[in-house]
Design a protein around this motif. Structure first.
Motif, mmCIF file in Angstrom:
data_model
loop_
_atom_site.group_PDB
_atom_site.id
_atom_site.type_symbol
_atom_site.label_atom_id
_atom_site.label_comp_id
_atom_site.label_asym_id
_atom_site.label_seq_id
_atom_site.Cartn_x
_atom_site.Cartn_y
_atom_site.Cartn_z
ATOM 1 N N TYR A 151 28.790 38.060 31.368
ATOM 2 C CA TYR A 151 30.337 37.186 31.213
ATOM 3 C C TYR A 151 31.172 37.936 30.456
ATOM 4 C CZ TYR A 151 33.638 33.719 30.220
ATOM 5 O OH TYR A 151 34.939 33.106 30.115
ATOM 6 N N ALA A 152 30.879 38.293 29.078
ATOM 7 C CA ALA A 152 31.829 38.680 28.120
ATOM 8 C C ALA A 152 32.211 40.084 28.636
ATOM 9 C CB ALA A 152 31.227 38.755 26.765
ATOM 10 N N ALA A 157 36.599 43.408 30.570
ATOM 11 C CA ALA A 157 37.298 44.529 31.474
ATOM 12 C C ALA A 157 38.282 44.072 32.557
ATOM 13 C CB ALA A 157 36.042 44.964 32.312
ATOM 14 N N SER A 158 37.848 42.868 33.126
ATOM 15 C CA SER A 158 38.950 42.395 34.087
ATOM 16 C C SER A 158 40.281 41.846 33.517
ATOM 17 C CB SER A 158 38.295 41.376 34.903
ATOM 18 O OG SER A 158 37.992 40.137 33.980
ATOM 19 N N PHE A 159 40.317 40.929 32.597
ATOM 20 C CA PHE A 159 41.511 40.350 32.120
ATOM 21 C C PHE A 159 42.172 41.175 31.133
ATOM 22 C CE2 PHE A 159 39.662 36.737 34.208
ATOM 23 C CZ PHE A 159 40.797 36.134 34.651
ATOM 24 N N ALA A 160 41.528 41.689 30.073
ATOM 25 C CA ALA A 160 42.048 42.108 29.017
ATOM 26 C C ALA A 160 42.609 43.427 28.997
ATOM 27 C CB ALA A 160 41.143 42.361 27.668
ATOM 28 N N ILE A 161 41.869 44.016 30.118
ATOM 29 C CA ILE A 161 42.336 45.592 30.088
ATOM 30 C C ILE A 161 42.806 45.619 31.812
ATOM 31 C CG2 ILE A 161 41.361 48.149 30.809
ATOM 32 C CD1 ILE A 161 39.105 47.366 28.480
ATOM 33 N N ASP A 413 39.293 43.199 40.030
ATOM 34 C CA ASP A 413 38.901 42.042 40.915
ATOM 35 C C ASP A 413 37.336 41.925 41.014
ATOM 36 O OD1 ASP A 413 41.470 41.285 41.398
ATOM 37 O OD2 ASP A 413 41.749 42.218 43.263
ATOM 38 N N PRO A 414 36.660 43.001 41.232
ATOM 39 C CA PRO A 414 35.093 42.827 41.313
ATOM 40 C C PRO A 414 34.486 42.272 40.001
ATOM 41 C CG PRO A 414 35.830 45.062 41.484
ATOM 42 C CD PRO A 414 37.067 44.412 41.647
ATOM 43 N N MET A 415 35.324 42.577 38.920
ATOM 44 C CA MET A 415 34.647 42.310 37.523
ATOM 45 C C MET A 415 35.086 40.580 37.498
ATOM 46 S SD MET A 415 33.306 44.602 35.896
ATOM 47 C CE MET A 415 32.648 45.257 37.452
#
Length: 473
Positions: A151-152, A157-161, A413-415
């Protein structure tokens, strides 16, 4: 690179392609029924957070500040471009299904925020940290640490980057198109503002959101209300079009009801993030007397995002004459911008550019905090946070100045799909805990207590941090 594109596309198809949206809907309905339709029962109570009903220790993040940070994250490009895309692909009926998923998602948001609150931890600085990763560890046990780590990693990967690169790109593109400002200039400004806020930590993020979000939300709502009043006689017809297209009485696009349902549900979930496991990270930072109090507050943020902000965009588009049923090749931002211009004049494009800047900037600082919280769960090394801050500032700048480079971040999106799957699993396994907390909250209200207080000693089987609940003493 081709291999990774294929891999991410495959993961995206497995999650968002066919499985995840129905699961989010089914689980949301289950949570709603099993909790006794709690989001509707406590709807009036949601507004209390705006007047400071939950305010307490001024050194802590208040419930209202946490609300505005989460609203800043939920409200973004999806509210301007995403709604337009849903209408062009699914017709006016897609708006109805966006409303439907928001009303259901309000309960999912309440449950995940409640769980994040009850398992939050007090930091050495006296702040609070929590979220699905910590809820998994303290709610399900150390045997599930591997699930929390997945999860972390996906959250970073998805939101922060990934999403921050797209936010930078959105702002720079809007500024270049409407104002002629070079992308590098926008990139420098955005990166500098981002660095200033994120280096102030969660308190500066909260204070900034407490100022930016009301301006952003009320300004956009005010413009939409002006447009609605200008076209008030056409409003009943637009509402009829939305309902008629949603239930199949009239078809606006190929695919009919199926297209309306699919696009409305998907865009609604992407916009309000209910059940995706992102907003609980912010919900856990708030000082509240009872976990369910912040759950109710976060349910309100879903309502604000979709029922208010997304509806504003929908009415701006559908009350105008720019949108034509069957159009599928129109850029979402351009459709919203042209619709606004057709109502009030060419100056509206500059107004919308300012709105996009505020929407995107609030999302950037929200996305950063999600990454910081996930990183703090995996490592307590101080230098790791500084590296993340530098990376985020750089990512925002790169996304702004190199629009083609954002294709590299297509893993977002996949992350997020994997992130949502993990969060849904944890929510289902921990739902009995959330239900116990809801019943405790209701019992206290029934006994005449206006502001219920959570007492960890009444739940000795739960791995809670008693220092996070000072009111119980």
């Amino acid at each position: 690179m081709q291999f990774f594109d294929s891999l991410f596309s495959y993961v995206n198809d497995l999650t968002w392609g066919w499985a995840l949206v129905p699961f989010l809907v089914v689980f949301g309905v289950f949570f709603t029924v099993a909790s006794g339709f709690i989001q509707f029962r406590f709807f009036k109570r949601m507004f209390g957070v705006l007047w400071g009903d939950e305010d307490g220790d001024p050194s802590k993040i208040s419930a209202r500040e946490a609300l505005f940070v989460s609203v800043g994250g939920r409200v973004g490009g999806g509210n301007i471009a995403g709604v337009a895309v849903a209408i062009t692909a699914g017709g006016p009926g897609a708006v109805f299904w966006m409303w439907a998923i928001a009303l259901i998602g309000m309960c999912s948001g309440l449950i995940e925020a409640t769980l994040a609150q009850v398992f939050k931890r007090t930091t050495p600085e006296g702040d609070y940290r929590g979220g699905p990763a910590r809820a998994i560890i303290h709610g399900l046990g150390e045997n599930y640490r591997w699930l929390a780590i997945i999860y972390a990693v996906c959250l970073i990967a998805s939101f922060a980057i990934g999403f921050n690169a797209f936010q930078g790109n959105t702002v720079a593109g809007a500024a270049a198109d409407s104002l002629g400002i070079p992308r590098y200039a926008t990139g420098i400004l955005l990166a500098a503002a981002t660095g200033f806020i994120v280096y102030g930590g969660i308190h500066r993020i909260a204070k900034a959101s407490d100022i930016i979000i009301p301006i952003m939300a009320f300004g956009y709502i005010a413009m939409a209300l002006v447009i609605i009043l200008m076209n008030i006689t056409a409003l009943p017809g637009v509402i009829w079009e939305i309902v008629a297209n949603a239930v199949g009485l009239r078809e606006a696009v190929a695919g009919g009801v199926g297209a309306a349902v699919a696009n409305g549900l998907r865009r609604g979930l992407f916009s309000n993030e209910a059940g995706l496991g992102s907003a609980p990270n912010v919900a856990a930072t708030a000082y509240v007397r009872h976990p369910v109090s912040q759950g109710i507050t976060q349910s309100f943020s879903v309502f604000i995002d979709t029922m208010i902000i997304c509806s504003c965009t929908a009415f701006v588009i559908l009350l105008g004459d720019v949108y034509q049923p069957g159009q599928t090749d129109v850029d979402g931002v351009i459709l919203t911008q042209q619709s606004m211009v057709s109502h009030v004049g060419s100056w509206a494009q500059y107004y919308l550019t300012a709105a996009i800047f505020l929407f995107s900037f609030s999302s950037i600082i929200y996305n950063y905090y999600l990454g910081e919280n996930a990183l703090a769960f995996m490592t307590e090394t101080p230098s790791a946070v500084h590296i993340l801050r530098i990376v985020i500032v750089a990512i925002v700048f790169i996304g702004a100045v190199a629009p083609g480079a954002t294709a590299v971040f297509n893993f977002s999106d996949p992350m997020m799909g994997i992130l949502a799957v993990v969060n849904l699993l944890a929510m289902m396994m921990l739902f009995p805990v959330a239900l116990r907390l809801i019943n405790d909250f209701r019992k206290q209200l029934a006994s005449g207590i206006k502001r219920p207080i959570f007492d960890p000693k009444k739940f000795p089987d739960l791995d809670t941090d008693e220092t996070a609940w000072p009111d119980a003493k």
